[in-house]
Enzyme design. Structure first.
Site, PDB file in Angstrom:
ATOM      1  N   HIS A 177     -27.246  29.529-100.475  1.00  0.00           N
ATOM      2  CA  HIS A 177     -28.464  29.400 -99.662  1.00  0.00           C
ATOM      3  C   HIS A 177     -29.340  28.246-100.137  1.00  0.00           C
ATOM      4  O   HIS A 177     -30.551  28.250 -99.920  1.00  0.00           O
ATOM      5  CB  HIS A 177     -29.313  30.688 -99.676  1.00  0.00           C
ATOM      6  CG  HIS A 177     -28.530  31.940 -99.513  1.00  0.00           C
ATOM      7  ND1 HIS A 177     -28.347  32.569 -98.295  1.00  0.00           N
ATOM      8  CD2 HIS A 177     -27.834  32.677-100.417  1.00  0.00           C
ATOM      9  CE1 HIS A 177     -27.592  33.646 -98.454  1.00  0.00           C
ATOM     10  NE2 HIS A 177     -27.260  33.736 -99.735  1.00  0.00           N
ATOM     11  N   SER A 298     -35.908  -0.487 -99.271  1.00  0.00           N
ATOM     12  CA  SER A 298     -36.793  -0.441 -98.119  1.00  0.00           C
ATOM     13  C   SER A 298     -37.586  -1.737 -98.099  1.00  0.00           C
ATOM     14  O   SER A 298     -37.959  -2.263 -99.153  1.00  0.00           O
ATOM     15  CB  SER A 298     -37.737   0.755 -98.253  1.00  0.00           C
ATOM     16  OG  SER A 298     -38.896   0.520 -97.470  1.00  0.00           O
ATOM     17  N   LYS A 304     -37.940   2.581-103.142  1.00  0.00           N
ATOM     18  CA  LYS A 304     -36.883   3.321-102.446  1.00  0.00           C
ATOM     19  C   LYS A 304     -35.481   2.839-102.795  1.00  0.00           C
ATOM     20  O   LYS A 304     -35.228   1.662-102.925  1.00  0.00           O
ATOM     21  CB  LYS A 304     -37.063   3.192-100.918  1.00  0.00           C
ATOM     22  CG  LYS A 304     -38.272   3.918-100.369  1.00  0.00           C
ATOM     23  CD  LYS A 304     -38.153   5.437-100.426  1.00  0.00           C
ATOM     24  CE  LYS A 304     -37.256   6.015 -99.356  1.00  0.00           C
ATOM     25  NZ  LYS A 304     -37.827   5.962 -98.011  1.00  0.00           N
ATOM     26  N   GLU A 311     -25.586   8.882 -95.639  1.00  0.00           N
ATOM     27  CA  GLU A 311     -26.140   9.325 -94.360  1.00  0.00           C
ATOM     28  C   GLU A 311     -25.224   8.937 -93.202  1.00  0.00           C
ATOM     29  O   GLU A 311     -25.000   9.717 -92.267  1.00  0.00           O
ATOM     30  CB  GLU A 311     -27.525   8.709 -94.143  1.00  0.00           C
ATOM     31  CG  GLU A 311     -28.548   9.160 -95.177  1.00  0.00           C
ATOM     32  CD  GLU A 311     -29.827   8.326 -95.088  1.00  0.00           C
ATOM     33  OE1 GLU A 311     -29.962   7.364 -95.879  1.00  0.00           O
ATOM     34  OE2 GLU A 311     -30.667   8.617 -94.226  1.00  0.00           O
ATOM     35  N   TYR A 338       2.809  13.153 -66.093  1.00  0.00           N
ATOM     36  CA  TYR A 338       1.789  12.157 -66.401  1.00  0.00           C
ATOM     37  C   TYR A 338       0.717  12.119 -65.313  1.00  0.00           C
ATOM     38  O   TYR A 338       1.009  12.212 -64.126  1.00  0.00           O
ATOM     39  CB  TYR A 338       2.441  10.768 -66.517  1.00  0.00           C
ATOM     40  CG  TYR A 338       1.431   9.655 -66.783  1.00  0.00           C
ATOM     41  CD1 TYR A 338       1.011   9.364 -68.067  1.00  0.00           C
ATOM     42  CD2 TYR A 338       0.884   8.925 -65.726  1.00  0.00           C
ATOM     43  CE1 TYR A 338       0.079   8.361 -68.308  1.00  0.00           C
ATOM     44  CE2 TYR A 338      -0.047   7.918 -65.955  1.00  0.00           C
ATOM     45  CZ  TYR A 338      -0.450   7.647 -67.250  1.00  0.00           C
ATOM     46  OH  TYR A 338      -1.371   6.667 -67.477  1.00  0.00           O
TER      47      TYR A 338
HETATM   48  N1  ARG Z   1      -1.961   2.158 -69.013  1.00  0.00           N
HETATM   49  C1  ARG Z   1      -1.323   3.405 -68.785  1.00  0.00           C
HETATM   50  C2  ARG Z   1      -1.873   4.434 -69.776  1.00  0.00           C
HETATM   51  O1  ARG Z   1      -2.459   4.041 -70.710  1.00  0.00           O
HETATM   52  C3  ARG Z   1       0.150   3.291 -68.962  1.00  0.00           C
HETATM   53  C4  ARG Z   1       0.933   4.261 -68.166  1.00  0.00           C
HETATM   54  C5  ARG Z   1       0.796   3.983 -66.739  1.00  0.00           C
HETATM   55  N2  ARG Z   1       1.665   4.791 -65.973  1.00  0.00           N
HETATM   56  C6  ARG Z   1       1.546   4.868 -64.648  1.00  0.00           C
HETATM   57  N3  ARG Z   1       2.362   5.648 -64.036  1.00  0.00           N
HETATM   58  N4  ARG Z   1       0.608   4.232 -64.001  1.00  0.00           N
HETATM   59  O2  ARG Z   1      -1.726   5.612 -69.627  1.00  0.00           O
END
Ligand code: ARG
Length: 481
Positions: A177, A298, A304, A311, A338
């Site tokens: 504490h 400072s 200081k 920090e 993706y």
């Molecule tokens: N510049 C894209 C990224 O960073 C690469 C992959 C792009 N793929 C696509 N199907 N457009 O994710």
């Protein structure tokens, strides 16, 4: 580096037969080029140019595999490889023009390759996609970041262990504490951070092991109809094996999250030590003195010595944790495989890596240079009735009092000292006997801080003998020498 997109339209990035301004890599079916704002939101070259070395390494490994698997000719392979090497040299020399109209690092490299070697360049992208390409590049980058961080953590641990050995018997108040609780040694306190950073290193090693599978060859998402050899590219790039599932390969960013989570926990640890340094170096405590190399003055108050490095190390926690939270939010709810959202993964990681590496370096420097005011620490260690528990333990050990009763008796002793405005060690035997007649002269000894710490010999305890032993073990567990 240049990120101008001038020449868009008239440029070499339009493929033969394409509408002027449309993208040479994917513009075949487009009747006009992207809006300027589309180009700006879409392009990642401003930041993913950091992946150039990984991108070229990945492409060279891929091209070599295409040759070995009989998918492209050795002559094309040789041209591709020489062209990629030339691009590497251009980037190193600062003469490579990164272009926004070429969107990202993958297209920039490929378009330049076409300029350098002509049609053979178009064969490099056989049996791969930017989706598996970027997943591979980014893994390679994060793996390097993990290795850099691991090396830096060893330097920090070495500095902590050196201080622990130097100050195995230097007493200081231990706090709970932030109230003086029981005396400990400064060496023991340093070794607490060795354990913390040891866990950080273990998390890092664990994350690296999981990261080290190669997504190259997953292609866009479904794998490829070409007879590729994924084990070959995986080995060439230093991965343990190819990833098992093509959908997961292009949609997984766990490796980046693992890295950021590890970095965030590490930043958390650094912030605690940084905070202690801020407290300890204050005029009110004066337990430690930071070297001139790690303080600032400072401009108005000549007395200081500000602990700015501590920090700022404390503050970096916000950035690193912010990066983790940001990437968690980017990835949340993305359907397989993706999605372009995932392009937002990189800046967070780049910034976090820079911040955490700097913070570890700064902390290692501060700890190595730190000088300890042993007198101030010892005086403070005895203040606040910090050895009260030692008296209670004596009452248990010598008079066989139950601990709860011993606690009560000791409480009255503390009250007496407090009323008189003196420390426990300044009480006389008669004073103590007035509270409990069974108390004997050797009870006075346990009230000294040196005796207090020396008695804490339990495994993991703060006794100087234990701290010396623990520092030696830490050296073996965590450092090479
Ligand atoms: N510049 C894209 C990224 O960073 C690469 C992959 C792009 N793929 C696509 N199907 N457009 O994710």
């Amino acid at each position: 580096m240049s990120k101008d997109s001038e020449g868009k339209g008239a440029d070499q990035s339009s493929a033969p037969g394409n509408v002027p301004g449309s993208n040479a890599m994917w513009g075949g079916r487009f009747s006009r080029g992207p809006a300027e704002i589309m180009e700006r939101i879409n392009a990642s070259i401003g930041f993913d140019q950091k992946l150039h070395a990984q991108d070229i390494a990945g492409s060279r490994a891929h091209a070599a595999m295409l040759v070995a698997s009989g998918i492209i000719t050795p002559a094309d392979g040789a041209q591709i490889d020489a062209g990629l090497e030339a691009i590497s040299a251009e980037i190193a020399a600062g003469s490579f023009a990164f272009r926004v109209d070429r969107e990202d690092i993958h297209l920039n490299v490929e378009a330049r390759l076409a300029e350098l070697i002509g049609p053979a360049a178009g064969r490099l992208h056989t049996a791969r996609s930017r989706n598996d390409q970027v997943a591979t590049d980014f893994r390679l980058w994060v793996r390097d970041a993990m290795d850099r961080l691991e090396a830096k953590l060893q330097v920090l641990q070495a500095a902590l262990i050196d201080q622990a050995e130097r100050h195995a018997a230097t007493v200081m108040p231990g706090f709970t504490h932030l109230q003086a609780a029981q005396p400990v040694t400064f060496g023991h306190h340093m070794l607490a951070y060795v354990e913390m950073t040891g866990r950080d290193r273990s998390r890092l090693a664990d994350a690296r092991r999981r990261l080290n599978e190669c997504p190259l060859g997953a292609a866009a998402l479904a794998g490829t109809s070409f007879p590729i050899d994924r084990a070959m590219t995986a080995a060439a790039l230093g991965f343990d094996r190819p990833t098992a599932n093509s959908l997961d390969s292009v949609s997984d960013r766990d490796f980046a999250l693992d890295y950021l989570a590890t970095a965030a926990i590490l930043a958390q640890h650094l912030s605690r030590l940084a905070e202690e340094i801020v407290i300890w170096s204050s005029a009110q405590f004066r337990f430690v003195r930071l070297s001139d190399a790690f303080t600032t003055g400072s401009s108005i108050m000549p007395q200081k010595r500000n602990p700015d490095a501590a920090e700022l190390t404390r503050a970096k926690t916000g950035r690193v944790t912010g990066a983790l939270v940001a990437l968690l939010m980017v990835m949340k709810g993305l359907p397989l495989a993706y999605s372009k959202d995932m392009q937002e993964d990189k800046e967070q990681v780049f910034d976090a890596a820079e911040s955490i590496e700097l913070a570890v370096d700064a902390m290692a420097g501060m700890i190595a240079d730190l000088s300890v005011d042993e007198g101030r620490m010892a005086a403070a260690a005895g203040a606040g009735f910090a050895t009260a528990t030692d008296l209670a333990d004596w009452l248990v050990r010598r008079l066989n009092l139950p601990f709860r009763e011993a606690h009560h008796v000791t409480g009255r002793v503390v009250k007496l000292a407090e009323d008189r405005g003196i420390g426990l060690e300044a009480l006389s035997l008669a004073d103590l006997r007035g509270i409990h007649p069974g108390i004997e002269a050797d009870a006075l000894e346990v009230l000294g801080v040196a005796h207090s710490v020396a008695s804490r010999l339990s495994h993991g305890g703060t006794a100087p003998a234990r701290v010396r032993e623990a520092a030696g073990l830490a050296r073996k567990r965590f450092l090479l020498s």
